[in-house]
Design an enzyme around this catalytic site. Structure first.
Site, PDB file in Angstrom:
ATOM      1  N   GLY A   1       0.562  -0.926   0.033  1.00 23.99           N
ATOM      2  CA  GLY A   1       0.456   0.166  -0.113  1.00 23.99           C
ATOM      3  C   GLY A   1       0.800   1.222  -0.031  1.00 23.99           C
ATOM      4  O   GLY A   1       1.807   1.189   0.823  1.00 23.99           O
TER       5      GLY A   1
ATOM      6  N   ASP B   1      -6.214   3.044   7.955  1.00 28.86           N
ATOM      7  CA  ASP B   1      -7.336   2.236   8.442  1.00 28.86           C
ATOM      8  C   ASP B   1      -7.684   0.650   8.120  1.00 28.86           C
ATOM      9  O   ASP B   1      -8.265   0.310   8.609  1.00 28.86           O
ATOM     10  CB  ASP B   1      -7.870   2.786   6.620  1.00 28.86           C
ATOM     11  CG  ASP B   1      -7.625   4.570   7.196  1.00 28.86           C
ATOM     12  OD1 ASP B   1      -8.009   4.988   8.114  1.00 28.86           O
ATOM     13  OD2 ASP B   1      -8.569   4.717   6.305  1.00 28.86           O
TER      14      ASP B   1
ATOM     15  N   ALA C   1      -5.269  11.264   7.519  1.00 29.40           N
ATOM     16  CA  ALA C   1      -4.269  11.004   7.060  1.00 29.40           C
ATOM     17  C   ALA C   1      -3.390  11.198   7.735  1.00 29.40           C
ATOM     18  O   ALA C   1      -2.346  10.719   7.668  1.00 29.40           O
ATOM     19  CB  ALA C   1      -4.051  12.003   5.733  1.00 29.40           C
TER      20      ALA C   1
ATOM     21  N   GLY D   1      -0.556   4.297   0.959  1.00 34.81           N
ATOM     22  CA  GLY D   1      -0.587   5.958   0.747  1.00 34.81           C
ATOM     23  C   GLY D   1      -0.055   6.551   1.504  1.00 34.81           C
ATOM     24  O   GLY D   1       0.967   6.410   1.710  1.00 34.81           O
ATOM     25  N   PHE D   2      -0.512   7.148   2.814  1.00 31.85           N
ATOM     26  CA  PHE D   2       0.076   8.459   3.441  1.00 31.85           C
ATOM     27  C   PHE D   2       0.816   7.994   4.248  1.00 31.85           C
ATOM     28  O   PHE D   2       2.024   8.002   5.025  1.00 31.85           O
ATOM     29  CB  PHE D   2      -1.165   8.871   4.568  1.00 31.85           C
ATOM     30  CG  PHE D   2      -1.868  10.269   3.555  1.00 31.85           C
ATOM     31  CD1 PHE D   2      -1.262  10.532   3.349  1.00 31.85           C
ATOM     32  CD2 PHE D   2      -3.118   9.768   3.382  1.00 31.85           C
ATOM     33  CE1 PHE D   2      -2.194  11.968   1.847  1.00 31.85           C
ATOM     34  CE2 PHE D   2      -4.005  11.086   2.192  1.00 31.85           C
ATOM     35  CZ  PHE D   2      -2.914  12.185   1.447  1.00 31.85           C
ATOM     36  N   GLY D   3       0.581   6.089   5.108  1.00 32.30           N
ATOM     37  CA  GLY D   3       0.902   5.732   5.904  1.00 32.30           C
ATOM     38  C   GLY D   3       1.870   4.919   5.765  1.00 32.30           C
ATOM     39  O   GLY D   3       3.721   4.729   6.109  1.00 32.30           O
TER      40      GLY D   3
ATOM     41  N   VAL E   1      -1.789  -7.345  -4.309  1.00 33.19           N
ATOM     42  CA  VAL E   1      -2.275  -8.912  -3.008  1.00 33.19           C
ATOM     43  C   VAL E   1      -3.059  -9.594  -2.953  1.00 33.19           C
ATOM     44  O   VAL E   1      -4.589  -9.271  -2.524  1.00 33.19           O
ATOM     45  CB  VAL E   1      -1.693  -8.138  -1.778  1.00 33.19           C
ATOM     46  CG1 VAL E   1      -1.441  -9.495  -0.793  1.00 33.19           C
ATOM     47  CG2 VAL E   1       0.058  -7.286  -1.572  1.00 33.19           C
TER      48      VAL E   1
ATOM     49  N   GLU F   1     -18.286  18.578   2.807  1.00 33.35           N
ATOM     50  CA  GLU F   1     -17.762  19.421   1.455  1.00 33.35           C
ATOM     51  C   GLU F   1     -18.280  18.797   0.023  1.00 33.35           C
ATOM     52  O   GLU F   1     -18.994  19.684  -0.563  1.00 33.35           O
ATOM     53  CB  GLU F   1     -16.101  18.331   1.201  1.00 33.35           C
ATOM     54  CG  GLU F   1     -15.095  19.157   2.875  1.00 33.35           C
ATOM     55  CD  GLU F   1     -14.550  18.866   3.339  1.00 33.35           C
ATOM     56  OE1 GLU F   1     -13.476  18.430   3.999  1.00 33.35           O
ATOM     57  OE2 GLU F   1     -13.269  17.464   2.570  1.00 33.35           O
TER      58      GLU F   1
END
Length: 737
Positions: free
Chosen positions: A327, A622, A638, A329-331, A395, A487
């Site tokens: 992954g 997450d 995030a 993403g941010f992490g 995966v 939003e």
């Protein structure tokens, strides 16, 4: 076989093993890890800040020339007089010389600032400066400016320039001579600019030695030495600095040291005439190094060969610990950003080839931004990191006992440590059939599909000829009133009432209904109640209808049902209510919560079905259930994922060094933000809260800062400015089936 033969054979084997042993193995882990980490940190910092320094240097040089040019343009007669009497050119008429000089002083700076035709502009400006030094008043400023301009003529500008923006495209174009010209510029940057910097080092060293009177050069030669920069330097300091320049050692130390020393002597009055330009030159020297035949370059070459291994992936030692990150993403990126500085091999696996800034995904869905504005190819983030490999694949399984990850069509990779950062997907609370009628926002494909759905609703309403269906098409229902739902509701309301207000002839887009449905008692439940009330007021000013305490019980193609009997007729429903974790728990057979998040311990290691941590397997973002927020679950934000990624990298680093691991992960909440339209937002930082326009500006600054890549930041700011002032959304394209 005799004993001597055996010993000889053993000795040969040992010798071969020793010679094949990599250089980096001769140093303890602490030295290898620390050297790699700090060297990578410095190189990355230099690469990040150099474009800004470069732009500032070009700006101040251009300003120096423009000031002179404007003065001469304002008094042409004086300019001609100076060309005839103060700095005459024997082979040119005074008026012609003045005209050429004025053109260089007015046009050259503009090209230099823009980074357009930078090399020829810098070369002509340097020639004019050297001519002034030769036939007019010789000054140190002339010499330093000329040196910087000659360096730019060889090196070219940095990222913030038109030349760099066009170079790759021109190099592969069919324009005559484009390929050889761009290739010559690249060769000059790699070969000639470092050579020129080495010559400048010797030039500065000669100035220092002349200052100490260790060498006494003729006055005619001294005119071309910037000796006055070093006025006030004692002999011992001048000699030490000259030695640094001659050997090309410690460019960073020399640059910062001279910056403060020259500034200090200037404040004491030792040389009050020193200008800004020596400091600008030191910025170039610090960022670009001492050039060829320097100790610094030899040290960097040794580091690249023995510690960094950044030139080719095949050179990375196979026995370096292999860290697999699932992954991007941010992490995942936060973990890799720190781990890549260590002597480890890293493989990043993601089913997509891009990193997405999800907090702004709703702006793709509402036709404010392009997908490319908030996404960046993963490979481009690590093109300078030879120990990072990026693999595109989905995966399918993890074998914790065999330490392997299966992905794609039967491929697999083994790991020494595994970081799972696979994020989350939509959760319809057991009613997956709703997904066909109520798409959520998690991927670019989702954003583009939702954008098409929203825009198609207006188009179908215009064309259908059925007032009843048109009302149904112009009713937009958003399920879930967290930040994404709020939003979305505000953006759709503004799209209908502002952006497409005068573009339809049969329908009135401003009559569209935007309904925000929330099962709880208020919107933005994670925010303070006062901010929820303020957000609700702002939404209602935009015409958004808010239905709190309304639990959705049915979603169909033409309606939404809440509770037992409340029905809203609509053909456009958007889902922002719930998320479910990735299948990581199923891959590992780990313990989970109701949302499918895998449980982790204080070090963010995954807890298996037996209640024990699974060795060397971490989960963040997450995907993970961590009670590291003062005993409460860490939110799916995030900043939380980035903090977890950085923490895991610290744990792995400590283990590589044989040090104790840091204390248990503790999430530090940095606040929550949500925007409502183009002029209002709410910000909750605990004891400090904001709402309205000031919160909106803060929201914008934070999100631009979190974006990945300079290009994305610039394009988002430009699009926002256009959207704000022109009140027009320019990405209203319906794509797909």
């Amino acid at each position: 076989m005799s004993n001597s033969a055996r010993q000889s054979g053993a000795g040969s084997d040992a010798s071969a093993a020793t010679s094949s042993r990599l250089q980096e193995e001769r140093y303890p882990p602490f030295v290898r890890v620390t050297l790699r980490r700090w060297t990578k940190w410095y190189l990355e910092g230099t690469e990040t800040f150099w474009p800004f320094s470069d732009l500032a240097i070009r700006f101040f040089i251009a300003l120096w020339f423009l000031r002179s040019g404007i003065v001469k343009a304002a008094d042409w007669d004086t300019a001609v007089f100076l060309a005839a009497n103060e700095y005459p050119v024997a082979w040119m008429e005074p008026a012609t010389a003045a005209s050429i000089g004025l053109a260089i002083e007015l046009v050259g700076p503009v090209l230099l600032i823009a980074g357009l035709m930078t090399r020829p502009a810098a070369l002509t400006m340097a020639a004019l400066t050297l001519l002034s030094q030769a036939v007019y008043v010789p000054t140190t400023t002339n010499l330093i400016v000329a040196a910087m301009l000659l360096w730019y003529a060889l090196h070219g500008p940095a990222l913030f320039s038109i030349d760099r923006a066009l170079s790759s495209g021109l190099k592969s174009s069919a324009l005559p001579l484009a390929r050889p010209i761009i290739g010559a510029g690249e060769w000059s940057r790699e070969a000639l600019a470092p050579l020129f910097m080495a010559l400048v080092r010797i030039w500065l060293a000669a100035s220092l030695l002349n200052h100490t009177h260790l060498i006494d050069l003729p006055v005619a030669v001294q005119t071309w030495l910037p000796t006055t920069i070093f006025a006030g330097f004692p002999t011992w300091l001048a000699l030490i600095t000259a030695a640094f320049f001659i050997t090309g050692f410690g460019a960073v130390i020399v640059s910062y040291g001279l910056f403060f020393l020259i500034g200090a002597y200037m404040l004491t009055g030792a040389h009050p005439d020193v200008t800004l330009f020596p400091f600008l030159f030191l910025a170039i020297y610090e960022a670009k190094g001492a050039g060829v035949l320097s100790v610094d370059r030899a040290i960097l070459a040794w580091l690249e060969k023995n510690i960094l291994f950044d030139r080719d992936y095949s050179e990375i030692p196979a026995h370096w610990p292999h860290i697999v990150v699932i992954g991007a993403g941010f992490g995942g990126l936060a973990a890799v950003a720190r781990l890549k500085r260590l002597p480890v091999r890293i493989t990043v696996i993601d089913k997509r080839n891009y990193h997405l800034f999800q907090p702004l995904l709703y702006q793709i869905a509402t036709a404010t931004l392009n997908p490319a504005d908030i996404a960046v190819p993963i490979r481009s983030l690590f093109k300078g990191d030879g120990n990072v490999r990026v693999v595109k694949g989905e995966v399918s399984a993890i074998d914790a006992a065999g330490r392997s990850v299966s992905y794609g069509d039967g491929r697999s990779v083994t790991y020494d440590r595994l970081i799972i950062a696979t994020g989350a997907t939509h959760s319809y609370f057991g009613r997956d059939e709703w997904g066909a009628h109520a798409p959520g926002l998690k991927t670019i494909e989702d954003g583009v599909a939702v954008r098409s759905s929203i825009l198609n609703a207006f188009e179908e309403a215009e064309a259908c000829g059925d007032p009843e269906r048109a009302r149904r098409l112009l009713t937009f229902v958003i399920v879930g009133a967290g930040p994404t739902g709020v939003e979305l509701a505000g953006a759709i309301a503004e799209l209908a009432k502002v952006s497409v207000e005068r573009e339809f002839r049969v329908i009135d887009p401003a009559s569209a209904r935007v309904i925000l449905v929330q099962s709880g008692p208020r919107i933005l439940p994670a925010f303070a109640e006062a901010l929820s009330i303020e957000a609700a007021r702002s939404l209602e000013e935009l015409g958004v209808e808010i239905r709190t305490g309304s639990r959705v019980t049915e979603i169909a193609s033409a309606h939404v049902k809440m509770g037992e009997d409340a029905v809203i007729e609509t053909e456009t429903v958007l889902w922002a209510a719930g998320v479910a974790a990735s299948p990581a728990a199923r891959w590992l057979g780990a313990q989970t919560d109701r949302a499918g998040r895998v449980e982790v311990n204080g070090l963010l290691r995954v807890i298996g079905a037996d209640g024990q941590p699974i060795g060397d397997v971490f989960a963040i973002g997450d995907t993970a259930l961590s009670h590291a927020w003062n005993g409460d679950p860490v939110p799916g934000l995030a900043p939380a994922a980035k903090q977890a990624g950085m923490y895991v990298s610290r744990v792995i680093e400590a283990e590589l060094l044989g040090r104790p691991c840091p204390g248990p992960f503790a999430y530090r909440h940095q606040g929550s933000l949500a925007t409502i339209g183009r002029k209002s937002a709410v910000a909750d930082f605990g004891s400090f809260r904001l709402s309205g326009a000031s919160a909106w500006w803060l929201w914008g600054l934070v999100h631009v800062g979190f974006l990945t890549g300079t290009r994305n930041r610039i394009t988002v700011v430009v699009n926002w400015a256009w959207n704000f002032f022109a009140q027009h959304s320019g990405v209203r394209l319906i794509t797909g089936s």
